[in-house]
Design a protein around this motif. Sequence first.
Motif, short mmCIF file in Angstrom:
data_model
loop_
_atom_site.label_atom_id
_atom_site.label_comp_id
_atom_site.label_asym_id
_atom_site.label_seq_id
_atom_site.Cartn_x
_atom_site.Cartn_y
_atom_site.Cartn_z
N GLU A 4 0.82 -1.21 0.00
CA GLU A 4 0.00 0.00 0.00
C GLU A 4 0.85 1.27 0.00
O GLU A 4 0.38 2.34 -0.37
CB GLU A 4 -0.94 0.00 1.21
CG GLU A 4 -0.21 0.01 2.55
CD GLU A 4 -1.14 -0.17 3.74
OE1 GLU A 4 -0.83 0.38 4.81
OE2 GLU A 4 -2.17 -0.86 3.58
N GLN A 5 2.14 1.15 0.37
CA GLN A 5 3.05 2.30 0.38
C GLN A 5 3.75 2.51 -0.96
O GLN A 5 4.42 3.52 -1.15
CB GLN A 5 4.10 2.12 1.49
CG GLN A 5 3.50 2.08 2.90
CD GLN A 5 4.54 1.67 3.94
OE1 GLN A 5 4.90 0.50 4.07
NE2 GLN A 5 5.03 2.66 4.67
N TYR A 6 3.63 1.55 -1.87
CA TYR A 6 4.28 1.66 -3.18
C TYR A 6 3.55 2.69 -4.05
O TYR A 6 2.33 2.86 -3.95
CB TYR A 6 4.28 0.31 -3.90
CG TYR A 6 5.43 -0.60 -3.51
CD1 TYR A 6 6.45 -0.88 -4.41
CD2 TYR A 6 5.49 -1.18 -2.26
CE1 TYR A 6 7.50 -1.72 -4.07
CE2 TYR A 6 6.53 -2.02 -1.90
CZ TYR A 6 7.53 -2.28 -2.82
OH TYR A 6 8.58 -3.10 -2.48
N ASN A 7 4.33 3.35 -4.91
CA ASN A 7 3.75 4.32 -5.83
C ASN A 7 3.27 3.60 -7.08
O ASN A 7 3.83 3.74 -8.17
CB ASN A 7 4.80 5.39 -6.18
CG ASN A 7 4.22 6.48 -7.05
OD1 ASN A 7 3.01 6.74 -7.02
ND2 ASN A 7 5.06 7.12 -7.85
N ILE A 8 2.22 2.81 -6.89
CA ILE A 8 1.64 2.07 -8.01
C ILE A 8 0.15 2.34 -8.07
O ILE A 8 -0.45 2.88 -7.14
CB ILE A 8 1.90 0.54 -7.89
CG1 ILE A 8 1.42 0.00 -6.54
CG2 ILE A 8 3.36 0.21 -8.10
CD1 ILE A 8 1.57 -1.50 -6.38
N SER A 9 -0.45 1.95 -9.17
CA SER A 9 -1.85 2.22 -9.45
C SER A 9 -2.78 1.76 -8.33
O SER A 9 -2.63 0.65 -7.79
CB SER A 9 -2.23 1.49 -10.75
OG SER A 9 -3.61 1.27 -10.83
N LYS A 13 -3.24 -1.90 -6.44
CA LYS A 13 -3.23 -2.04 -4.97
C LYS A 13 -4.48 -2.75 -4.49
O LYS A 13 -4.43 -3.58 -3.57
CB LYS A 13 -3.10 -0.67 -4.32
CG LYS A 13 -1.72 -0.05 -4.39
CD LYS A 13 -1.69 1.28 -3.67
CE LYS A 13 -0.30 1.92 -3.75
NZ LYS A 13 -0.26 3.23 -3.07
N HIS A 61 1.39 -1.80 -13.87
CA HIS A 61 1.33 -0.38 -13.49
C HIS A 61 1.78 0.51 -14.64
O HIS A 61 1.11 1.48 -15.00
CB HIS A 61 2.19 -0.12 -12.26
CG HIS A 61 2.44 1.34 -12.01
ND1 HIS A 61 1.48 2.18 -11.49
CD2 HIS A 61 3.53 2.13 -12.27
CE1 HIS A 61 1.96 3.41 -11.42
NE2 HIS A 61 3.21 3.39 -11.88
N ARG A 65 -0.62 3.05 -16.87
CA ARG A 65 -0.33 4.49 -16.87
C ARG A 65 -0.23 5.00 -18.32
O ARG A 65 -0.78 6.06 -18.65
CB ARG A 65 0.99 4.74 -16.13
CG ARG A 65 1.32 6.23 -15.95
CD ARG A 65 2.64 6.38 -15.24
NE ARG A 65 3.73 5.76 -16.02
CZ ARG A 65 4.96 5.59 -15.56
NH1 ARG A 65 5.28 5.95 -14.33
NH2 ARG A 65 5.87 5.03 -16.32
#
Length: 414
Positions: A4-9, A13, A61, A65
């Motif tokens: 949940e802390q990852y910078n992914i879609s 998540k 991801h 994007r």
Amino acid sequence: MKFEQYNISPDIKESLEELGFKRPTDIQYKAIPSILKGEDVLAIAQTGTGKTAAFAIPILHMLQRKQLQRKSSRHTLRCLVMVPTRELAIQIAGVFEQIGQFTDLCILGLFGGVDQDEQINQLKRGVDIIIATPGRMFDLIHQEFIDLSTVRILVLDEADHMLDLGFNKDIRDVKRLLPKEHQTLFFSATIDEKIKDLAYALVRNPIRIQVSPQDPVSKNVSHAVAFVEMDDKRFFLERLVKESPDKKILVFVRTKVRAERVLLAMQRVGIPAITMHGGKEQDDRLQVMDQFKEGTVKMLITTDVNARGIDIPNVDYVVNYDLPDLPENYVHRVGRTGRGVQKGQAVSFCSTEEKPILERIQEYIGKEVHEMTIRKDDYRETLAFSADVPNDNWRQLLEEDKKTTAKVRKKKKK
């Protein structure tokens, strides 16, 4: 660090949360950031470490994007994942579909053994990601149903196994069909000079990631060997199954002929089992895998077609009915159990003629496999109380042995 802390879609998540993915495994933690940066990656990690998700998450991801940036619903082939076997293509496509379930990306598993018309229809409608075996993929390239000029990410999974199967030329041919600017992700369970030569010929200044414990056999697997003569193995397999009636058991044999013989031996003693090997039609193989995965049938007898990369949930026992000719296949076989946080057991039946193979396996894994000591009377009892013939002869021999033993003990007391 949690997913949940990852910078992914957010869509990805959400699917990870639904699938129960909380924290990344070691290979995921190390590979995902580099893949997201667009770097070439050479990753070495043993089976069962979560390699597929390590490249599926960042790829999904990045492609989502791009899709959103284009503001177009049109599907364009952007990622090609090459794998050595049909079963692996099906499995990896399934992982992509699960993780990408809330995205609008289209994923296609491409493999032989089934009619190509449905695959062609899907290609005509448009796909974003193809997971393919070389044979069917090149067939459709030559028929001009696949154009690799738009691919931006190439993944070579189980690269060592692809080389073993002679796909070196196919891999190099694919590279020539790709645009000059693309990202290459190279995943392999083992590394040697042959793998290194191929990897560094394909990737540019790769980030090398190695998650490889000193013990190649998962710490979640307890493994042992029982010295059993070749003609007696079926009796010991019967006993193992009858003493563990609720366990899911994966049995490895050397050839498809052996698989069918062991199946018949189990059927004679009333044990339900199914077989999986290269001689089966693809539809049959899919049905068999579904039956075993769902637990409808508790025993699957297979050749090494299922030793590499295949994720079968909740396998309690791996039985090496025949020891593998290649020591590394021992590691791949026993890796079908004890996956993730689960515990598993691996039992090998070693006949007299297989002892040299056992020595090579022990040398490869760097330690001795624990011996299950079988006393002579236990050995005979296993044969005598089998539901298979010739149990009457064995019962007679066992009774005679007991009488002889009793006489010897009586003399010693005197």
